[in-house]
Design an enzyme around this catalytic site. Structure first.
Site, PDB file in Angstrom:
ATOM      1  N   ASP A 118       9.361  -3.513 -13.956  1.00 34.26           N
ATOM      2  CA  ASP A 118       8.460  -3.054 -12.469  1.00 34.26           C
ATOM      3  C   ASP A 118       8.802  -1.290 -13.501  1.00 34.26           C
ATOM      4  O   ASP A 118       9.350  -1.198 -12.447  1.00 34.26           O
ATOM      5  CB  ASP A 118       9.055  -3.304 -11.386  1.00 34.26           C
ATOM      6  CG  ASP A 118       8.330  -2.734 -10.325  1.00 34.26           C
ATOM      7  OD1 ASP A 118       7.774  -1.754 -10.757  1.00 34.26           O
ATOM      8  OD2 ASP A 118       7.966  -2.840  -9.628  1.00 34.26           O
TER       9      ASP A 118
ATOM     10  N   GLY B 285       0.876  -1.316  -0.013  1.00 36.12           N
ATOM     11  CA  GLY B 285       0.091  -0.090   0.018  1.00 36.12           C
ATOM     12  C   GLY B 285       1.033   1.290   0.161  1.00 36.12           C
ATOM     13  O   GLY B 285       1.559   1.352  -0.905  1.00 36.12           O
TER      14      GLY B 285
ATOM     15  N   HIS C 215       5.197  -5.002 -11.752  1.00 34.11           N
ATOM     16  CA  HIS C 215       5.245  -5.060 -10.334  1.00 34.11           C
ATOM     17  C   HIS C 215       3.871  -5.455 -10.165  1.00 34.11           C
ATOM     18  O   HIS C 215       4.118  -6.218  -8.713  1.00 34.11           O
ATOM     19  CB  HIS C 215       5.160  -3.295  -9.907  1.00 34.11           C
ATOM     20  CG  HIS C 215       4.775  -3.228  -8.495  1.00 34.11           C
ATOM     21  ND1 HIS C 215       5.346  -2.809  -7.956  1.00 34.11           N
ATOM     22  CD2 HIS C 215       3.541  -2.496  -7.861  1.00 34.11           C
ATOM     23  CE1 HIS C 215       6.056  -2.706  -6.812  1.00 34.11           C
ATOM     24  NE2 HIS C 215       4.690  -2.510  -6.644  1.00 34.11           N
TER      25      HIS C 215
ATOM     26  N   SER D  72       6.391  -4.693  -2.222  1.00 35.29           N
ATOM     27  CA  SER D  72       6.115  -3.404  -2.118  1.00 35.29           C
ATOM     28  C   SER D  72       6.230  -1.892  -1.028  1.00 35.29           C
ATOM     29  O   SER D  72       7.205  -2.661  -0.197  1.00 35.29           O
ATOM     30  CB  SER D  72       4.845  -3.122  -2.939  1.00 35.29           C
ATOM     31  OG  SER D  72       4.347  -2.036  -3.266  1.00 35.29           O
ATOM     32  N   TRP D  73       5.614  -1.650  -0.215  1.00 35.15           N
ATOM     33  CA  TRP D  73       5.697  -1.389   0.815  1.00 35.15           C
ATOM     34  C   TRP D  73       5.675  -2.303   1.650  1.00 35.15           C
ATOM     35  O   TRP D  73       6.751  -1.313   2.755  1.00 35.15           O
ATOM     36  CB  TRP D  73       3.801  -0.042   1.156  1.00 35.15           C
ATOM     37  CG  TRP D  73       4.097   0.101   2.128  1.00 35.15           C
ATOM     38  CD1 TRP D  73       3.029  -0.858   3.007  1.00 35.15           C
ATOM     39  CD2 TRP D  73       4.795   0.909   2.797  1.00 35.15           C
ATOM     40  NE1 TRP D  73       2.884   0.288   4.407  1.00 35.15           N
ATOM     41  CE2 TRP D  73       4.876   1.130   4.396  1.00 35.15           C
ATOM     42  CE3 TRP D  73       5.624   1.944   2.770  1.00 35.15           C
ATOM     43  CZ2 TRP D  73       4.556   1.935   5.940  1.00 35.15           C
ATOM     44  CZ3 TRP D  73       6.096   2.468   3.754  1.00 35.15           C
ATOM     45  CH2 TRP D  73       5.803   2.525   4.855  1.00 35.15           C
TER      46      TRP D  73
END
Length: 320
Positions: A272, A44, A300, A116-117
């Site tokens: 990505d 996120g 991604h 990711s986050w």
């Protein structure tokens, strides 16, 4: 590629962790109570934990723990409620929540999985608490440097100028040449839900556009959420990213030597567009003992080949 190797199972435990400041963090546990502890850290920020039962983790060997970070998913208060206080949601708050959850569940050390986050948060936690981390598996590597943020929300617009113009034009005209993320953060604090919904739609349309040309890009990957989840996701993202996630520039790369002794598997797609592979390359060089796999057919959104490498790492570490 074969399907995930294990059948889906329901959690053997779930509940809420009271943080003491009005927030309640939802968590759930899968697999074996006596298995190797592993914590899944979602992306996120603000996506919430994956809702489907895990099928890549051996339920006889792992004790997999998932949780919803502050103000998203099933945690409360939810960021779709304008009364939810974003001032109580920072990277340090989330690091402290993870450590509080570890103590609450009686875990001594755990494997961290974060994409990711989730990779940024997992790295930040591990650098503060290296003695609590046994291994790390990180697909879609990010460190949320301001340079990475600027690329995702400005630089990548060179490849999608029409979509980026819509993103830019989603903020008031007088703010379009300034800090767009701060402008979006202000829109997401507007008491008028219609304003928040429109801002969220413009933000998510840009996120979708960034991955739209990836080999395995999924249409509507970001925007295909229920209305409250859309608002919460964008409100939390804009809040965190407009503050550079409260991290010093290059902080997590400079801190990578503190991870010496923690085996790490980094898995990143060559294509990505949102998180170019350079960050994964730099982290692998700075982290003693990390192994980087660059997946040629992935972005991604991932690919079968990327998922195969992740599964192999999960299998490798279950007996370590």
């Amino acid at each position: 590629m074969a399907d995930d190797p294990y059948p889906p199972r329901s959690p053997f435990d779930h509940g809420f962790l009271d943080t003491g400041d009005g927030n309640r963090i939802y968590y759930e546990q899968f697999g074996s109570p006596d298995g190797k502890p592993a914590l899944s850290v979602h992306g996120g920020p603000g996506s919430g934990a994956w809702r489907k039962p895990p099928t890549a983790w051996d339920p006889e060997r792992y004790r997999l723990i998932r949780f919803d970070q502050r103000n998203c998913g099933r945690s409360t208060p939810h960021a779709s409620d304008p009364a939810a206080d974003m001032g109580l949601n920072t990277t340090q708050h989330l690091i402290d929540d993870i450590e509080r959850l570890r103590a609450h569940l009686g875990v001594e050390r755990w494997l961290l999985y974060g994409s990711s986050w989730g990779s940024t948060l997992a790295l930040a936690y591990a650098q503060q608490h290296p003695g609590r981390v046994s291994e790390m598996i990180i697909p879609a590597v990010t460190t949320t440097r301001r340079a990475e943020i600027d690329w995702l929300y400005r630089g990548a617009g060179r490849f999608k100028p029409e979509a980026w113009d819509r993103f830019r034009d989603g903020v008031p005209k007088g703010e379009r040449d300034g800090d767009l993320l701060a402008a979006y953060a202000r829109l997401m604090e507007n008491p008028d839900r219609a304003v928040r919904e429109e801002a969220a739609a413009n933000w998510l349309a840009w996120e979708d556009a960034v991955i739209s040309n990836e080999p395995n890009g999924v249409p509507g990957m970001y925007s295909a959420r229920e209305a409250d989840e859309r608002i919460a996701f964008v409100r939390i993202c804009a809040h965190f990213l407009s503050h550079g996630a409260w991290l010093e520039e290059d902080q997590l790369l400079r801190g990578a030597p503190t991870l010496a002794g923690i085996p790490g598997v980094l898995v990143h797609g060559r294509h990505d567009m949102g998180s170019p592979v350079q960050t994964a390359w730099e982290l692998a060089k700075a982290w003693p003992g990390a192994r980087l796999h660059i997946i040629e057919d992935s972005g991604h959104a991932g690919s079968n080949a990327l998922r195969d490498v992740v599964r192999a790492a999960i299998e490798e570490f279950k007996t370590r």
